[in-house]
Design a protein around this motif. Sequence first.
Motif, PDB file in Angstrom:
ATOM      1  N   LEU A   1       0.826  -1.203   0.000  1.00  0.00           N
ATOM      2  CA  LEU A   1       0.000   0.000   0.000  1.00  0.00           C
ATOM      3  C   LEU A   1       0.862   1.255   0.000  1.00  0.00           C
ATOM      4  O   LEU A   1       1.883   1.322   0.692  1.00  0.00           O
ATOM      5  CB  LEU A   1      -0.904   0.024   1.239  1.00  0.00           C
ATOM      6  N   SER A   2       0.434   2.244  -0.760  1.00  0.00           N
ATOM      7  CA  SER A   2       1.134   3.519  -0.821  1.00  0.00           C
ATOM      8  C   SER A   2       0.626   4.433   0.296  1.00  0.00           C
ATOM      9  O   SER A   2      -0.548   4.802   0.323  1.00  0.00           O
ATOM     10  CB  SER A   2       0.913   4.180  -2.181  1.00  0.00           C
ATOM     11  N   VAL A   3       1.536   4.779   1.197  1.00  0.00           N
ATOM     12  CA  VAL A   3       1.188   5.650   2.316  1.00  0.00           C
ATOM     13  C   VAL A   3       2.247   6.736   2.455  1.00  0.00           C
ATOM     14  O   VAL A   3       3.339   6.635   1.902  1.00  0.00           O
ATOM     15  CB  VAL A   3       1.097   4.862   3.649  1.00  0.00           C
ATOM     16  N   HIS A   4       1.942   7.767   3.212  1.00  0.00           N
ATOM     17  CA  HIS A   4       2.956   8.769   3.505  1.00  0.00           C
ATOM     18  C   HIS A   4       3.915   8.202   4.550  1.00  0.00           C
ATOM     19  O   HIS A   4       3.483   7.504   5.482  1.00  0.00           O
ATOM     20  CB  HIS A   4       2.329  10.067   4.016  1.00  0.00           C
ATOM     21  N   PRO A   5       5.227   8.459   4.418  1.00  0.00           N
ATOM     22  CA  PRO A   5       6.199   7.887   5.371  1.00  0.00           C
ATOM     23  C   PRO A   5       5.907   8.208   6.833  1.00  0.00           C
ATOM     24  O   PRO A   5       6.273   7.438   7.723  1.00  0.00           O
ATOM     25  CB  PRO A   5       7.537   8.503   4.935  1.00  0.00           C
ATOM     26  N   SER A   6       5.227   9.328   7.099  1.00  0.00           N
ATOM     27  CA  SER A   6       4.956   9.706   8.485  1.00  0.00           C
ATOM     28  C   SER A   6       3.908   8.828   9.147  1.00  0.00           C
ATOM     29  O   SER A   6       3.574   9.047  10.315  1.00  0.00           O
ATOM     30  CB  SER A   6       4.520  11.177   8.567  1.00  0.00           C
ATOM     31  N   VAL A   7       3.443   7.790   8.439  1.00  0.00           N
ATOM     32  CA  VAL A   7       2.537   6.830   9.066  1.00  0.00           C
ATOM     33  C   VAL A   7       3.208   6.168  10.267  1.00  0.00           C
ATOM     34  O   VAL A   7       2.535   5.729  11.209  1.00  0.00           O
ATOM     35  CB  VAL A   7       2.069   5.768   8.038  1.00  0.00           C
ATOM     36  N   ARG A   8       4.532   6.104  10.268  1.00  0.00           N
ATOM     37  CA  ARG A   8       5.216   5.439  11.375  1.00  0.00           C
ATOM     38  C   ARG A   8       5.061   6.193  12.694  1.00  0.00           C
ATOM     39  O   ARG A   8       5.217   5.624  13.766  1.00  0.00           O
ATOM     40  CB  ARG A   8       6.698   5.237  11.054  1.00  0.00           C
ATOM     41  N   GLU A   9       4.770   7.493  12.604  1.00  0.00           N
ATOM     42  CA  GLU A   9       4.522   8.272  13.822  1.00  0.00           C
ATOM     43  C   GLU A   9       3.048   8.589  14.001  1.00  0.00           C
ATOM     44  O   GLU A   9       2.678   9.278  14.948  1.00  0.00           O
ATOM     45  CB  GLU A   9       5.292   9.601  13.781  1.00  0.00           C
ATOM     46  N   LEU A  10       2.206   8.136  13.057  1.00  0.00           N
ATOM     47  CA  LEU A  10       0.795   8.525  13.027  1.00  0.00           C
ATOM     48  C   LEU A  10       0.665  10.043  13.137  1.00  0.00           C
ATOM     49  O   LEU A  10      -0.098  10.581  13.951  1.00  0.00           O
ATOM     50  CB  LEU A  10       0.001   7.824  14.129  1.00  0.00           C
ATOM     51  N   ASP A  11       1.456  10.721  12.306  1.00  0.00           N
ATOM     52  CA  ASP A  11       1.454  12.186  12.255  1.00  0.00           C
ATOM     53  C   ASP A  11       0.015  12.703  12.162  1.00  0.00           C
ATOM     54  O   ASP A  11      -0.731  12.288  11.278  1.00  0.00           O
ATOM     55  CB  ASP A  11       2.257  12.630  11.028  1.00  0.00           C
ATOM     56  N   PRO A  12      -0.382  13.600  13.053  1.00  0.00           N
ATOM     57  CA  PRO A  12      -1.757  14.098  12.981  1.00  0.00           C
ATOM     58  C   PRO A  12      -2.037  14.962  11.759  1.00  0.00           C
ATOM     59  O   PRO A  12      -3.190  15.130  11.365  1.00  0.00           O
ATOM     60  CB  PRO A  12      -1.916  14.911  14.276  1.00  0.00           C
ATOM     61  N   SER A  13      -0.975  15.506  11.128  1.00  0.00           N
ATOM     62  CA  SER A  13      -1.161  16.366   9.950  1.00  0.00           C
ATOM     63  C   SER A  13      -0.081  16.081   8.919  1.00  0.00           C
ATOM     64  O   SER A  13       0.796  16.920   8.662  1.00  0.00           O
ATOM     65  CB  SER A  13      -1.124  17.840  10.350  1.00  0.00           C
ATOM     66  N   PRO A  14      -0.124  14.908   8.277  1.00  0.00           N
ATOM     67  CA  PRO A  14       0.902  14.610   7.266  1.00  0.00           C
ATOM     68  C   PRO A  14       0.795  15.579   6.100  1.00  0.00           C
ATOM     69  O   PRO A  14      -0.303  16.055   5.769  1.00  0.00           O
ATOM     70  CB  PRO A  14       0.569  13.177   6.838  1.00  0.00           C
ATOM     71  N   PRO A  15       1.930  15.894   5.438  1.00  0.00           N
ATOM     72  CA  PRO A  15       1.902  16.847   4.333  1.00  0.00           C
ATOM     73  C   PRO A  15       1.271  16.315   3.061  1.00  0.00           C
ATOM     74  O   PRO A  15       1.065  17.067   2.107  1.00  0.00           O
ATOM     75  CB  PRO A  15       3.383  17.168   4.118  1.00  0.00           C
ATOM     76  N   GLY A  16       0.990  15.019   3.017  1.00  0.00           N
ATOM     77  CA  GLY A  16       0.385  14.440   1.820  1.00  0.00           C
ATOM     78  C   GLY A  16       0.064  12.985   2.045  1.00  0.00           C
ATOM     79  O   GLY A  16       0.174  12.467   3.160  1.00  0.00           O
ATOM     80  N   ARG A  17      -0.331  12.318   0.957  1.00  0.00           N
ATOM     81  CA  ARG A  17      -0.609  10.892   0.997  1.00  0.00           C
ATOM     82  C   ARG A  17       0.301  10.187  -0.004  1.00  0.00           C
ATOM     83  O   ARG A  17       0.591  10.715  -1.065  1.00  0.00           O
ATOM     84  CB  ARG A  17      -2.073  10.602   0.637  1.00  0.00           C
ATOM     85  N   GLY A  18       0.721   8.975   0.337  1.00  0.00           N
ATOM     86  CA  GLY A  18       1.529   8.190  -0.584  1.00  0.00           C
ATOM     87  C   GLY A  18       3.003   8.550  -0.525  1.00  0.00           C
ATOM     88  O   GLY A  18       3.446   9.379   0.267  1.00  0.00           O
ATOM     89  N   GLY A  19       3.773   7.876  -1.387  1.00  0.00           N
ATOM     90  CA  GLY A  19       5.206   8.123  -1.479  1.00  0.00           C
ATOM     91  C   GLY A  19       6.062   7.058  -0.829  1.00  0.00           C
ATOM     92  O   GLY A  19       7.275   7.064  -0.985  1.00  0.00           O
ATOM     93  N   HIS A  20       5.439   6.137  -0.091  1.00  0.00           N
ATOM     94  CA  HIS A  20       6.179   5.095   0.622  1.00  0.00           C
ATOM     95  C   HIS A  20       5.320   3.834   0.612  1.00  0.00           C
ATOM     96  O   HIS A  20       4.092   3.916   0.726  1.00  0.00           O
ATOM     97  CB  HIS A  20       6.453   5.555   2.055  1.00  0.00           C
ATOM     98  N   LEU A  21       5.962   2.682   0.470  1.00  0.00           N
ATOM     99  CA  LEU A  21       5.223   1.423   0.432  1.00  0.00           C
ATOM    100  C   LEU A  21       5.399   0.651   1.732  1.00  0.00           C
ATOM    101  O   LEU A  21       6.509   0.494   2.241  1.00  0.00           O
ATOM    102  CB  LEU A  21       5.695   0.558  -0.743  1.00  0.00           C
ATOM    103  N   VAL A  22       4.276   0.163   2.247  1.00  0.00           N
ATOM    104  CA  VAL A  22       4.264  -0.725   3.404  1.00  0.00           C
ATOM    105  C   VAL A  22       3.509  -1.983   3.006  1.00  0.00           C
ATOM    106  O   VAL A  22       2.782  -2.006   2.004  1.00  0.00           O
ATOM    107  CB  VAL A  22       3.597  -0.072   4.632  1.00  0.00           C
ATOM    108  N   LEU A  23       3.668  -3.034   3.798  1.00  0.00           N
ATOM    109  CA  LEU A  23       2.988  -4.287   3.512  1.00  0.00           C
ATOM    110  C   LEU A  23       1.891  -4.508   4.545  1.00  0.00           C
ATOM    111  O   LEU A  23       2.173  -4.629   5.744  1.00  0.00           O
ATOM    112  CB  LEU A  23       3.973  -5.457   3.546  1.00  0.00           C
ATOM    113  N   ALA A  24       0.643  -4.549   4.078  1.00  0.00           N
ATOM    114  CA  ALA A  24      -0.485  -4.852   4.956  1.00  0.00           C
ATOM    115  C   ALA A  24      -0.557  -6.357   5.143  1.00  0.00           C
ATOM    116  O   ALA A  24      -0.629  -7.114   4.176  1.00  0.00           O
ATOM    117  CB  ALA A  24      -1.788  -4.332   4.350  1.00  0.00           C
TER     118      ALA A  24
END
Length: 200
Positions: free
Chosen positions: A125-148
């Motif tokens: 899945l394409s997510v913003h890299p700040s998913v690792r911190e659960l950033d409350p206001s990420p600057p965008g969506r996508g740009g990094h791949l994680v495995l669900a």
Amino acid sequence: MGLARTGPGDVTGELPASADPRWSAYGAGTAEEYDWWSWRLCGMACLRMCLAHWRLPVPTAMELAAGCVTAGAYVRREDGGLDGLIYAPFARHVEENWPLTAECRPRLSVAEIPQLLTEGRLLMLSVHPSVRELDPSPPGRGGHLVLAVGATPDALLIHNPSGFPGETQEYARVPWADLDRFYAGRGVVLGLRGDDGDGA
């Protein structure tokens, strides 16, 4: 499922990847080559995890990246940058080289994810890299791949190549209520050919 992560030991970026003494384990010819690729291999880390999950041989990240360059899933630009991972040629490449199904999904709704996981699929899945911190206001969506890799009623479970070891790297919880902030709505659905997808 073991996490086959890429990138240097310091995921914060405070140290150069070339300083990682394990660079040769990724299949790079030099520390400099590893330094260039290390932040661009999240897709290869996800693929390595899939191969390990279905008990298939697991090439190094650099071997996988070279195959993706040949397949057109990565395109090196004249300005020194890299385009990719490009999902359609990547999915074709996977199906041609492993006993896996790979479906390019430029539109993959959150609502579909739990059922696909229940069927034994793994989802890049394409997510913003700040998913690792659960950033409350990420600057965008996508740009990094994680495995669900799993789901609960409350959260998606992911393996994150750039997550923090012991915290947000393996089976990291992303609450469904938070996922839309990071998720670009696209990805690749992988399964084991001739099976329901569950090779474990």
